[in-house]
Design a protein around this motif. Structure first.
Motif, PDB file in Angstrom:
ATOM      1  N   MET A  98     -35.344   1.253  24.191  1.00  0.00           N
ATOM      2  CA  MET A  98     -35.079   2.175  25.028  1.00  0.00           C
ATOM      3  C   MET A  98     -35.254   3.523  24.754  1.00  0.00           C
ATOM      4  SD  MET A  98     -31.934  -0.057  26.871  1.00  0.00           S
ATOM      5  CE  MET A  98     -31.847   1.215  28.326  1.00  0.00           C
ATOM      6  N   ILE A  99     -34.626   3.757  23.614  1.00  0.00           N
ATOM      7  CA  ILE A  99     -34.758   5.225  23.234  1.00  0.00           C
ATOM      8  C   ILE A  99     -36.054   5.746  22.832  1.00  0.00           C
ATOM      9  CG2 ILE A  99     -33.829   6.979  21.475  1.00  0.00           C
ATOM     10  CD1 ILE A  99     -31.347   5.061  21.024  1.00  0.00           C
ATOM     11  N   ALA A 100     -36.940   4.768  22.311  1.00  0.00           N
ATOM     12  CA  ALA A 100     -38.206   4.996  21.627  1.00  0.00           C
ATOM     13  C   ALA A 100     -39.218   5.595  23.008  1.00  0.00           C
ATOM     14  CB  ALA A 100     -38.627   3.864  20.996  1.00  0.00           C
ATOM     15  N   ALA A 101     -39.081   4.664  24.067  1.00  0.00           N
ATOM     16  CA  ALA A 101     -39.817   4.872  25.257  1.00  0.00           C
ATOM     17  C   ALA A 101     -40.019   6.078  25.717  1.00  0.00           C
ATOM     18  CB  ALA A 101     -39.638   3.732  26.330  1.00  0.00           C
ATOM     19  N   PRO A 102     -38.901   6.881  26.040  1.00  0.00           N
ATOM     20  CA  PRO A 102     -38.977   8.263  26.417  1.00  0.00           C
ATOM     21  C   PRO A 102     -40.007   9.108  25.304  1.00  0.00           C
ATOM     22  CG  PRO A 102     -37.074   7.737  27.243  1.00  0.00           C
ATOM     23  CD  PRO A 102     -37.536   6.527  26.151  1.00  0.00           C
ATOM     24  N   PHE A 103     -39.525   8.721  24.017  1.00  0.00           N
ATOM     25  CA  PHE A 103     -40.263   9.774  23.124  1.00  0.00           C
ATOM     26  C   PHE A 103     -41.607   9.314  23.081  1.00  0.00           C
ATOM     27  CE2 PHE A 103     -41.820   9.636  18.664  1.00  0.00           C
ATOM     28  CZ  PHE A 103     -41.631  10.833  18.329  1.00  0.00           C
ATOM     29  N   ALA A 104     -42.034   7.930  23.222  1.00  0.00           N
ATOM     30  CA  ALA A 104     -43.451   7.849  23.224  1.00  0.00           C
ATOM     31  C   ALA A 104     -44.194   8.451  24.433  1.00  0.00           C
ATOM     32  CB  ALA A 104     -43.662   6.167  23.362  1.00  0.00           C
ATOM     33  N   GLY A 105     -43.517   8.419  25.795  1.00  0.00           N
ATOM     34  CA  GLY A 105     -43.879   9.144  26.693  1.00  0.00           C
ATOM     35  C   GLY A 105     -44.215  10.607  26.400  1.00  0.00           C
ATOM     36  N   ARG A 106     -43.386  11.259  25.715  1.00  0.00           N
ATOM     37  CA  ARG A 106     -43.499  12.726  25.547  1.00  0.00           C
ATOM     38  C   ARG A 106     -44.689  12.917  24.456  1.00  0.00           C
ATOM     39  NH1 ARG A 106     -37.841  12.692  25.795  1.00  0.00           N
ATOM     40  NH2 ARG A 106     -37.624  12.230  23.629  1.00  0.00           N
ATOM     41  N   LEU A 107     -44.842  11.809  23.381  1.00  0.00           N
ATOM     42  CA  LEU A 107     -45.842  11.872  22.565  1.00  0.00           C
ATOM     43  C   LEU A 107     -47.302  11.721  23.210  1.00  0.00           C
ATOM     44  CD1 LEU A 107     -46.578  12.269  19.359  1.00  0.00           C
ATOM     45  CD2 LEU A 107     -46.329   9.626  19.451  1.00  0.00           C
ATOM     46  N   VAL A 108     -47.394  10.935  24.201  1.00  0.00           N
ATOM     47  CA  VAL A 108     -48.589  10.830  24.918  1.00  0.00           C
ATOM     48  C   VAL A 108     -48.743  12.316  25.526  1.00  0.00           C
ATOM     49  CG1 VAL A 108     -49.883   9.547  26.806  1.00  0.00           C
ATOM     50  CG2 VAL A 108     -48.311   8.330  25.251  1.00  0.00           C
ATOM     51  N   ASP A 109     -47.897  12.740  26.073  1.00  0.00           N
ATOM     52  CA  ASP A 109     -48.089  14.135  26.815  1.00  0.00           C
ATOM     53  C   ASP A 109     -48.696  15.223  25.676  1.00  0.00           C
ATOM     54  OD1 ASP A 109     -47.133  13.463  29.362  1.00  0.00           O
ATOM     55  OD2 ASP A 109     -45.230  14.011  28.808  1.00  0.00           O
ATOM     56  N   ARG A 110     -48.253  14.960  24.337  1.00  0.00           N
ATOM     57  CA  ARG A 110     -48.803  16.014  23.270  1.00  0.00           C
ATOM     58  C   ARG A 110     -50.069  15.747  22.821  1.00  0.00           C
ATOM     59  NH1 ARG A 110     -43.137  15.930  21.868  1.00  0.00           N
ATOM     60  NH2 ARG A 110     -43.706  14.740  20.035  1.00  0.00           N
ATOM     61  N   ARG A 111     -50.150  14.429  22.499  1.00  0.00           N
ATOM     62  CA  ARG A 111     -51.296  13.903  21.348  1.00  0.00           C
ATOM     63  C   ARG A 111     -52.425  12.926  22.138  1.00  0.00           C
ATOM     64  NH1 ARG A 111     -50.160  14.230  16.012  1.00  0.00           N
ATOM     65  NH2 ARG A 111     -52.331  13.638  15.888  1.00  0.00           N
ATOM     66  N   GLY A 112     -51.884  12.728  23.238  1.00  0.00           N
ATOM     67  CA  GLY A 112     -53.062  11.843  24.239  1.00  0.00           C
ATOM     68  C   GLY A 112     -52.859  10.138  23.942  1.00  0.00           C
ATOM     69  N   SER A 113     -53.347   9.253  24.654  1.00  0.00           N
ATOM     70  CA  SER A 113     -53.200   7.996  24.678  1.00  0.00           C
ATOM     71  C   SER A 113     -53.851   7.254  23.561  1.00  0.00           C
ATOM     72  CB  SER A 113     -53.897   7.327  26.066  1.00  0.00           C
ATOM     73  OG  SER A 113     -53.227   8.059  27.231  1.00  0.00           O
ATOM     74  N   ASP A 114     -55.133   7.906  23.098  1.00  0.00           N
ATOM     75  CA  ASP A 114     -55.877   7.170  22.071  1.00  0.00           C
ATOM     76  C   ASP A 114     -55.038   7.169  20.808  1.00  0.00           C
ATOM     77  OD1 ASP A 114     -58.229   6.320  23.338  1.00  0.00           O
ATOM     78  OD2 ASP A 114     -58.849   8.422  23.596  1.00  0.00           O
ATOM     79  N   PHE A 115     -54.484   8.247  20.350  1.00  0.00           N
ATOM     80  CA  PHE A 115     -53.783   8.526  19.196  1.00  0.00           C
ATOM     81  C   PHE A 115     -52.535   7.309  19.294  1.00  0.00           C
ATOM     82  CE2 PHE A 115     -49.917  10.123  17.069  1.00  0.00           C
ATOM     83  CZ  PHE A 115     -50.408  10.439  15.852  1.00  0.00           C
ATOM     84  N   VAL A 116     -51.780   7.323  20.150  1.00  0.00           N
ATOM     85  CA  VAL A 116     -50.472   6.687  20.460  1.00  0.00           C
ATOM     86  C   VAL A 116     -51.094   5.042  20.386  1.00  0.00           C
ATOM     87  CG1 VAL A 116     -48.919   5.955  21.868  1.00  0.00           C
ATOM     88  CG2 VAL A 116     -49.281   8.368  21.517  1.00  0.00           C
ATOM     89  N   ASN A 117     -52.268   4.795  21.006  1.00  0.00           N
ATOM     90  CA  ASN A 117     -52.604   3.488  21.126  1.00  0.00           C
ATOM     91  C   ASN A 117     -53.126   3.023  19.636  1.00  0.00           C
ATOM     92  OD1 ASN A 117     -52.769   1.684  23.406  1.00  0.00           O
ATOM     93  ND2 ASN A 117     -54.517   3.169  24.245  1.00  0.00           N
ATOM     94  N   THR A 118     -53.747   3.796  18.577  1.00  0.00           N
ATOM     95  CA  THR A 118     -53.890   3.500  17.258  1.00  0.00           C
ATOM     96  C   THR A 118     -52.617   3.097  16.521  1.00  0.00           C
ATOM     97  OG1 THR A 118     -55.932   4.659  17.391  1.00  0.00           O
ATOM     98  CG2 THR A 118     -55.065   4.277  15.254  1.00  0.00           C
ATOM     99  N   VAL A 119     -51.624   4.222  16.787  1.00  0.00           N
ATOM    100  CA  VAL A 119     -50.364   3.657  16.001  1.00  0.00           C
ATOM    101  C   VAL A 119     -49.836   2.487  16.423  1.00  0.00           C
ATOM    102  CG1 VAL A 119     -48.236   4.685  15.719  1.00  0.00           C
ATOM    103  CG2 VAL A 119     -50.137   6.145  15.570  1.00  0.00           C
ATOM    104  N   THR A 120     -49.777   2.370  17.676  1.00  0.00           N
ATOM    105  CA  THR A 120     -48.846   1.077  18.268  1.00  0.00           C
ATOM    106  C   THR A 120     -49.628  -0.231  18.050  1.00  0.00           C
ATOM    107  OG1 THR A 120     -49.951   1.454  20.526  1.00  0.00           O
ATOM    108  CG2 THR A 120     -48.065   2.593  20.053  1.00  0.00           C
ATOM    109  N   MET A 121     -50.877  -0.418  17.957  1.00  0.00           N
ATOM    110  CA  MET A 121     -51.694  -1.196  17.597  1.00  0.00           C
ATOM    111  C   MET A 121     -51.456  -1.980  16.004  1.00  0.00           C
ATOM    112  SD  MET A 121     -55.155  -1.124  19.687  1.00  0.00           S
ATOM    113  CE  MET A 121     -55.337  -0.630  21.443  1.00  0.00           C
TER     114      MET A 121
END
Length: 407
Positions: A254-277
């Motif tokens: 639950m704590i990680a989800a808002p952080f992930a949302g802010r990271l998408v705002d800053r770095r974009g969806s593709d970067f976050v997708n690579t890390v999460t996969m």
């Protein structure tokens, strides 16, 4: 939106999503109560997810057509009635049918998500979407805990009864909180339902996001359907409440989800997708020692499921933010296509997970998770990144979407 309303909407997401996930913790209790094999009882999980996918396809597009208050309150009321029906069944076929119906009507979070995203500026969309997903994650985790503990104390019917009461109470509260909005379209219902299929055909970024989430959510569902069988089986010999306690440990998601949302705002969806996969793939190896049982096995389950939950949910945020930016006027229909694909993947993962566990044990489930994650990551790296679409313009202050009371 005020912060109070944002938090209430996140709570509503949690209550609705919890109805899909608490059966994961009580399927062994259903097997004992109905005197059926454990892998057959796991069908109650598949039923909820199949119903959820059908409900997303048939009902979520109405978020662009029907005032949100009318739609959300009605769905909560129908969900409560469906849960009451499930609690009164005495055999697997009617329980499976009631589970499908509950899944169909509890598709409230995919309606609230696009609604909330449309009420804030584009540069806050990731953060608010993260809060909505944090509410959904809370419902997912706490419902497993509540289902396992309550089921052990009072039997498998008790979680269905309590969930019914919560859904009906939420319907009552939202009648007085939600305000009227102007629908985005007046399209006839048949065209509205077919629109997600057309969007899948015409939007490559949507197809990409759907594939990624179907694969990773399929692996997630395979693990959580099978972990109840593992913990209550010979390797651990523990009760269903332990499954709920394991889910509660993962509340850090639950704590990680808002952080992930802010990271998408800053770095974009593709970067976050690579890390999460990559995180989902790593979790498959962390989970392998769970087959040993004992303290070593439990540590592996705690660390592995925590990594899996954080990675899967962060990927969901990344993909949702990407599709929300494609065409703001059809957000509910874009989300319909995305969530149908995700939950079809989840339903298939639940079924494959139970079968893999029955044939190959826990190592078979870990292998399935690794295969699905590797497929998603390989596809992502081979096809390359898609440039995210430009953010939609901020709605004019002269036409706020939620300003008038009454329907």
């Amino acid at each position: 939106m005020s912060r109070r309303v944002i938090m209430l909407l996140a709570l509503a997401c949690g209550v609705a999503v919890g109805n899909v996930y608490f059966p994961q913790a009580i399927s062994p209790l259903v097997a004992d109560g109905l005197r059926i094999p454990p892998d057959s009882a796991a069908l109650v999980v598949t039923a909820a997810q199949l119903g959820y996918a059908a409900g997303i396809l048939l009902l979520v597009p109405l978020g662009d057509r029907v005032p949100h208050r009318t739609l959300i309150v009605t769905l909560f009321g129908l969900t409560g009635l469906g849960l009451l029906a499930a609690s009164s069944t005495s055999a697997l076929p009617p329980l499976f049918g009631a589970g499908v119906l509950v899944g169909v009507t509890t598709v409230i979070a995919p309606i609230i998500g696009p609604m909330a995203a449309g009420l804030v500026a584009p540069d806050r969309r990731g953060a608010v979407s993260g809060i909505m997903l944090a509410g959904s994650i809370g419902g997912m985790l706490l419902s497993r805990t509540f289902g396992g503990v309550l089921g052990e104390w009072l039997g498998w019917r008790a979680p269905y009864l309590v969930a019914a009461v919560l859904s009906l109470l939420m319907a009552l509260v939202l009648v007085f909180v939600l305000r009227r909005n102007e629908p985005a379209t007046r399209q006839p219902y048949p065209r509205l339902v077919l629109e997600p299929l057309r969007l899948l055909r015409t939007e490559p970024a949507l197809r990409q996001s759907c594939l990624y989430q179907a694969l990773t959510f399929g692996g997630f569902s395979a693990v959580w359907t099978s972990v109840a069988l593992l913990i209550t089986g010979p390797a651990f010999g523990l009760g269903a409440q332990t499954v709920g306690a394991l889910a509660l440990v993962n509340a850090a998601t639950m704590i990680a989800a808002p952080f992930a949302g802010r990271l998408v705002d800053r770095r974009g969806s593709d970067f976050v997708n690579t890390v999460t996969m990559a995180g989902v793939l790593l979790s498959a190896f962390v989970l392998v020692p769970g087959a040993l049982g004992g303290v070593t096995g439990m540590v592996a389950l705690v660390l592995g499921t925590l990594l899996l939950d954080v990675a899967m949910q962060s990927g969901m945020i990344a993909n949702q933010i990407r599709i929300y930016a494609l065409r703001p006027e059809v957000r509910s229909r874009l989300n319909t296509a995305y969530m149908v694909c995700a939950y079809l993947g989840g339903a298939a993962g639940s079924w494959l997970g139970a079968r893999s566990y029955g044939l190959f044990g826990w190592l078979g489930v870990c292998g399935l998770l690794a295969l699905l994650a590797l497929t998603a990551l390989g596809r992502h790296l081979l096809t390359g990144s898609h440039r995210a679409p430009a953010p939609a313009p901020v709605p004019s202050a002269a036409t706020p979407p939620h300003v008038r009371h009454g329907d």
